[in-house]
Every structure is written in structure tokens, then in C-alpha cells.
Design a protein around this motif. Sequence first.
Motif, PDB file in Angstrom:
ATOM      1  N   PHE A  54       0.800  -1.215   0.000  1.00  0.00           N
ATOM      2  CA  PHE A  54       0.000   0.000   0.000  1.00  0.00           C
ATOM      3  C   PHE A  54       0.841   1.277   0.000  1.00  0.00           C
ATOM      4  O   PHE A  54       0.440   2.278  -0.588  1.00  0.00           O
ATOM      5  CB  PHE A  54      -0.945   0.031   1.207  1.00  0.00           C
ATOM      6  N   CYS A  55       2.000   1.245   0.683  1.00  0.00           N
ATOM      7  CA  CYS A  55       2.749   2.479   0.905  1.00  0.00           C
ATOM      8  C   CYS A  55       4.143   2.494   0.291  1.00  0.00           C
ATOM      9  O   CYS A  55       4.831   3.515   0.366  1.00  0.00           O
ATOM     10  CB  CYS A  55       2.865   2.748   2.412  1.00  0.00           C
ATOM     11  N   GLY A  56       4.588   1.395  -0.288  1.00  0.00           N
ATOM     12  CA  GLY A  56       5.911   1.366  -0.895  1.00  0.00           C
ATOM     13  C   GLY A  56       7.035   1.444   0.122  1.00  0.00           C
ATOM     14  O   GLY A  56       8.111   1.981  -0.161  1.00  0.00           O
ATOM     15  N   VAL A  57       6.815   0.896   1.316  1.00  0.00           N
ATOM     16  CA  VAL A  57       7.816   0.930   2.384  1.00  0.00           C
ATOM     17  C   VAL A  57       8.548  -0.408   2.437  1.00  0.00           C
ATOM     18  O   VAL A  57       7.917  -1.467   2.541  1.00  0.00           O
ATOM     19  CB  VAL A  57       7.152   1.214   3.749  1.00  0.00           C
ATOM     20  N   THR A  58       9.867  -0.362   2.360  1.00  0.00           N
ATOM     21  CA  THR A  58      10.699  -1.562   2.481  1.00  0.00           C
ATOM     22  C   THR A  58      11.794  -1.296   3.515  1.00  0.00           C
ATOM     23  O   THR A  58      11.919  -0.178   4.030  1.00  0.00           O
ATOM     24  CB  THR A  58      11.330  -1.952   1.136  1.00  0.00           C
ATOM     25  N   HIS A  59      12.592  -2.318   3.793  1.00  0.00           N
ATOM     26  CA  HIS A  59      13.587  -2.168   4.840  1.00  0.00           C
ATOM     27  C   HIS A  59      14.941  -2.713   4.405  1.00  0.00           C
ATOM     28  O   HIS A  59      15.050  -3.485   3.453  1.00  0.00           O
ATOM     29  CB  HIS A  59      13.140  -2.899   6.113  1.00  0.00           C
ATOM     30  N   ARG A  60      15.963  -2.304   5.159  1.00  0.00           N
ATOM     31  CA  ARG A  60      17.311  -2.857   5.034  1.00  0.00           C
ATOM     32  C   ARG A  60      17.741  -3.237   6.451  1.00  0.00           C
ATOM     33  O   ARG A  60      17.679  -2.413   7.370  1.00  0.00           O
ATOM     34  CB  ARG A  60      18.269  -1.837   4.436  1.00  0.00           C
ATOM     35  N   PHE A  61      18.158  -4.487   6.642  1.00  0.00           N
ATOM     36  CA  PHE A  61      18.504  -5.000   7.965  1.00  0.00           C
ATOM     37  C   PHE A  61      19.955  -5.462   7.936  1.00  0.00           C
ATOM     38  O   PHE A  61      20.299  -6.383   7.204  1.00  0.00           O
ATOM     39  CB  PHE A  61      17.566  -6.155   8.325  1.00  0.00           C
ATOM     40  N   THR A  62      20.802  -4.809   8.729  1.00  0.00           N
ATOM     41  CA  THR A  62      22.223  -5.146   8.735  1.00  0.00           C
ATOM     42  C   THR A  62      22.685  -5.494  10.149  1.00  0.00           C
ATOM     43  O   THR A  62      22.075  -5.092  11.140  1.00  0.00           O
ATOM     44  CB  THR A  62      23.065  -3.971   8.208  1.00  0.00           C
ATOM     45  N   GLY A  63      23.764  -6.251  10.234  1.00  0.00           N
ATOM     46  CA  GLY A  63      24.346  -6.596  11.523  1.00  0.00           C
ATOM     47  C   GLY A  63      23.752  -7.827  12.170  1.00  0.00           C
ATOM     48  O   GLY A  63      24.054  -8.118  13.332  1.00  0.00           O
ATOM     49  N   VAL A 204      12.842   3.482   2.028  1.00  0.00           N
ATOM     50  CA  VAL A 204      13.533   2.377   2.696  1.00  0.00           C
ATOM     51  C   VAL A 204      13.996   2.848   4.077  1.00  0.00           C
ATOM     52  O   VAL A 204      14.678   3.865   4.189  1.00  0.00           O
ATOM     53  CB  VAL A 204      14.751   1.905   1.883  1.00  0.00           C
ATOM     54  N   TYR A 205      13.594   2.140   5.106  1.00  0.00           N
ATOM     55  CA  TYR A 205      14.135   2.427   6.437  1.00  0.00           C
ATOM     56  C   TYR A 205      15.177   1.353   6.756  1.00  0.00           C
ATOM     57  O   TYR A 205      15.139   0.254   6.229  1.00  0.00           O
ATOM     58  CB  TYR A 205      13.034   2.445   7.501  1.00  0.00           C
ATOM     59  N   GLU A 206      16.116   1.715   7.626  1.00  0.00           N
ATOM     60  CA  GLU A 206      17.208   0.781   7.934  1.00  0.00           C
ATOM     61  C   GLU A 206      17.291   0.522   9.430  1.00  0.00           C
ATOM     62  O   GLU A 206      17.139   1.438  10.248  1.00  0.00           O
ATOM     63  CB  GLU A 206      18.548   1.312   7.425  1.00  0.00           C
ATOM     64  N   ILE A 207      17.538  -0.730   9.770  1.00  0.00           N
ATOM     65  CA  ILE A 207      17.804  -1.136  11.148  1.00  0.00           C
ATOM     66  C   ILE A 207      19.157  -1.838  11.165  1.00  0.00           C
ATOM     67  O   ILE A 207      19.407  -2.740  10.371  1.00  0.00           O
ATOM     68  CB  ILE A 207      16.699  -2.058  11.674  1.00  0.00           C
ATOM     69  N   SER A 208      20.036  -1.377  12.059  1.00  0.00           N
ATOM     70  CA  SER A 208      21.397  -1.899  12.121  1.00  0.00           C
ATOM     71  C   SER A 208      21.708  -2.387  13.532  1.00  0.00           C
ATOM     72  O   SER A 208      21.455  -1.680  14.512  1.00  0.00           O
ATOM     73  CB  SER A 208      22.408  -0.805  11.715  1.00  0.00           C
ATOM     74  N   VAL A 209      22.260  -3.585  13.627  1.00  0.00           N
ATOM     75  CA  VAL A 209      22.565  -4.220  14.909  1.00  0.00           C
ATOM     76  C   VAL A 209      24.067  -4.160  15.169  1.00  0.00           C
ATOM     77  O   VAL A 209      24.873  -4.492  14.291  1.00  0.00           O
ATOM     78  CB  VAL A 209      22.095  -5.689  14.906  1.00  0.00           C
ATOM     79  N   GLY A 210      24.430  -3.742  16.379  1.00  0.00           N
ATOM     80  CA  GLY A 210      25.839  -3.671  16.751  1.00  0.00           C
ATOM     81  C   GLY A 210      26.320  -4.930  17.456  1.00  0.00           C
ATOM     82  O   GLY A 210      25.550  -5.849  17.729  1.00  0.00           O
ATOM     83  N   ARG A 211      27.600  -4.959  17.769  1.00  0.00           N
ATOM     84  CA  ARG A 211      28.187  -6.093  18.476  1.00  0.00           C
ATOM     85  C   ARG A 211      27.749  -6.093  19.940  1.00  0.00           C
ATOM     86  O   ARG A 211      27.576  -5.038  20.543  1.00  0.00           O
ATOM     87  CB  ARG A 211      29.717  -6.040  18.403  1.00  0.00           C
ATOM     88  N   PRO A 212      27.579  -7.271  20.534  1.00  0.00           N
ATOM     89  CA  PRO A 212      27.230  -7.346  21.953  1.00  0.00           C
ATOM     90  C   PRO A 212      28.308  -6.692  22.815  1.00  0.00           C
ATOM     91  O   PRO A 212      29.500  -6.762  22.510  1.00  0.00           O
ATOM     92  CB  PRO A 212      27.143  -8.850  22.218  1.00  0.00           C
ATOM     93  N   ILE A 213      27.868  -6.058  23.888  1.00  0.00           N
ATOM     94  CA  ILE A 213      28.774  -5.414  24.834  1.00  0.00           C
ATOM     95  C   ILE A 213      28.557  -6.053  26.201  1.00  0.00           C
ATOM     96  O   ILE A 213      27.455  -6.000  26.755  1.00  0.00           O
ATOM     97  CB  ILE A 213      28.524  -3.901  24.918  1.00  0.00           C
ATOM     98  N   SER A 214      29.587  -6.654  26.747  1.00  0.00           N
ATOM     99  CA  SER A 214      29.477  -7.302  28.053  1.00  0.00           C
ATOM    100  C   SER A 214      29.394  -6.253  29.154  1.00  0.00           C
ATOM    101  O   SER A 214      30.095  -5.230  29.104  1.00  0.00           O
ATOM    102  CB  SER A 214      30.680  -8.211  28.288  1.00  0.00           C
ATOM    103  N   PRO A 215      28.576  -6.497  30.170  1.00  0.00           N
ATOM    104  CA  PRO A 215      28.515  -5.556  31.296  1.00  0.00           C
ATOM    105  C   PRO A 215      29.705  -5.675  32.239  1.00  0.00           C
ATOM    106  O   PRO A 215      29.866  -4.831  33.131  1.00  0.00           O
ATOM    107  CB  PRO A 215      27.209  -5.955  31.999  1.00  0.00           C
ATOM    108  N   GLU A 216      30.538  -6.683  32.036  1.00  0.00           N
ATOM    109  CA  GLU A 216      31.665  -6.910  32.945  1.00  0.00           C
ATOM    110  C   GLU A 216      32.610  -5.711  32.944  1.00  0.00           C
ATOM    111  O   GLU A 216      33.040  -5.225  31.895  1.00  0.00           O
ATOM    112  CB  GLU A 216      32.428  -8.168  32.531  1.00  0.00           C
ATOM    113  N   GLY A 217      32.925  -5.225  34.132  1.00  0.00           N
ATOM    114  CA  GLY A 217      33.826  -4.094  34.268  1.00  0.00           C
ATOM    115  C   GLY A 217      33.180  -2.746  34.056  1.00  0.00           C
ATOM    116  O   GLY A 217      33.859  -1.712  34.109  1.00  0.00           O
ATOM    117  N   HIS A 218      31.877  -2.725  33.822  1.00  0.00           N
ATOM    118  CA  HIS A 218      31.157  -1.482  33.583  1.00  0.00           C
ATOM    119  C   HIS A 218      30.277  -1.117  34.768  1.00  0.00           C
ATOM    120  O   HIS A 218      29.788  -1.985  35.499  1.00  0.00           O
ATOM    121  CB  HIS A 218      30.246  -1.619  32.358  1.00  0.00           C
ATOM    122  N   SER A 219      30.037   0.175  34.919  1.00  0.00           N
ATOM    123  CA  SER A 219      28.912   0.654  35.715  1.00  0.00           C
ATOM    124  C   SER A 219      27.750   0.856  34.742  1.00  0.00           C
ATOM    125  O   SER A 219      27.932   0.807  33.514  1.00  0.00           O
ATOM    126  CB  SER A 219      29.252   1.978  36.397  1.00  0.00           C
TER     127      SER A 219
END
Length: 257
Positions: A54-63, A204-219
Amino acid sequence: MTRLRSALFVAWGVLTVTPWGLTAVLLSPFLSATRLYWFCIAWVRLLFWGARVFCGVTHRFTGAEHLPVGKREAVILLAKHQSALETLALCALMPHPLAFVFKRELLYIPFFGWALGRLDMVHIDRKKRNEAFNKVAEQGRRLAAQGTWVIMFPEGTRIPRGQVGDYKTGGTRLAIATGVSVVPVACATARVMPPRRLLLHPGVYEISVGRPISPEGHSADTLLAEVKTWIESEMRRIDPEAYVATAAPAPQAGHPA
């Protein structure tokens, strides 16, 4: 034309969610939590078929390669929040069941909210902040133990395109409490759907996923600063025209959810 096409899309959503939501409620006593989740996600994917037609909306998914592959490995997704679009798109795109932390008022939406209430997610009263986080922490530990991916929006509300919201530490506090890694997610959905509007523009809307970040050593604050830096830098990469007049933000400590 955009208004007409968007109206057709909204009508499509209303017509399909009514029988789907009612069926989900009726089936909920007989299906496992996982089967019920994927039944509901089938409607979300049908909705996005309507957005394309109906709206011509597509996506790009990376990561996607940064996401865990094990069925029992939990993560906490911390995503940019620009419109209602990414809340549904993330469900449709992620290969694993998600548990949203959301305001309980959504449960009162006919059919959609009724089905949402049958899913294994976390609904909170945002007016009671301390009580809300205690519930998130308690349910987050349970969900992490069963391998469910919890998703939260650290800005707390939808942020206009090209702007940076006030990042809060609820998600990173949960990561530290559970020992679960966080995965930052950049969502450039306002390119096709402005915040708080049911208008879909072709594109086109885009969604990008980053690398996991461990909470160890963080506040909670330092972990949030790393998440924010990645998300806002990635937003400038995937939607550069929205940030032409702005500089990249310096990392900042967050505030409690």
C-alpha cells in the motif's frame, strides 16, 4: 496520495488485527509461550506486507551476524526509538522471541493489547519508577534464564529524526543485574514514519545491529555511554541526511529509568 495510502495501510491493520488478536486470546490457553509468540508475529509480518504493497515501504537489515545463534543465550537489545514502526519491525526481523518492556496502558488497546497481554513480556507503571525497575529486574532475570531476548528503548519515548533523546540507564542496570550482554540497535524508521503519526512515506528504512557489549567491568553509566555512542554514530551512518547540521554527541552518563 501519502495520506490515502497510509489510510489504506491503517485499514489493513485494523481489519487483520481484529480476527488475529481475538484468535490469539482464544488460543493462548492451548499454545506454549513460544508458539503463541510466533503466531502473533505472523500478523506483524502480514502488516508489513501491507506497508510494502500500500505504501511502498521496504527495509534494510544489517548486523544480524552479531546476534546470538544459541536458543538459550539471552541478550538485552537497546534500540533507538523514532516511531511505532521499529517496535513492530524488530519483532518481524529478529530470529528469536523478544520480550518488550512497555507501559501497561497498551494492554487496553482492543485486540492488539489483549493479545499482547497474553505474551510473556513485562508491562510496567511508569509513574512508579522504583517499583517499575524492581519488576523489570525480577522479570528480566527470569527471562534471561530461559534465553528470551529483552528489548528496551533507553530514550524512553519516540525521538524526532536527527535528534538525540535523554538516554536512561534502565537497560544497562538490568544488564549488570543479570550479567547479560547488551546489543545496541540503530533504527532509522523516521525516514518513512514520523513520530506519533500514522503516516507512511514511500522509501527504505534501515535497522542496524551492533556487536554485543558485556557488562563486565562497567557501571550502568559507562555501559550506557558506550551504547549511546555506538547508536548515535551508527544513526549518522545509516541516515546521514538527518544529521547534516549537527555534530556527533559526546558520551554522557544516563539517568535512572
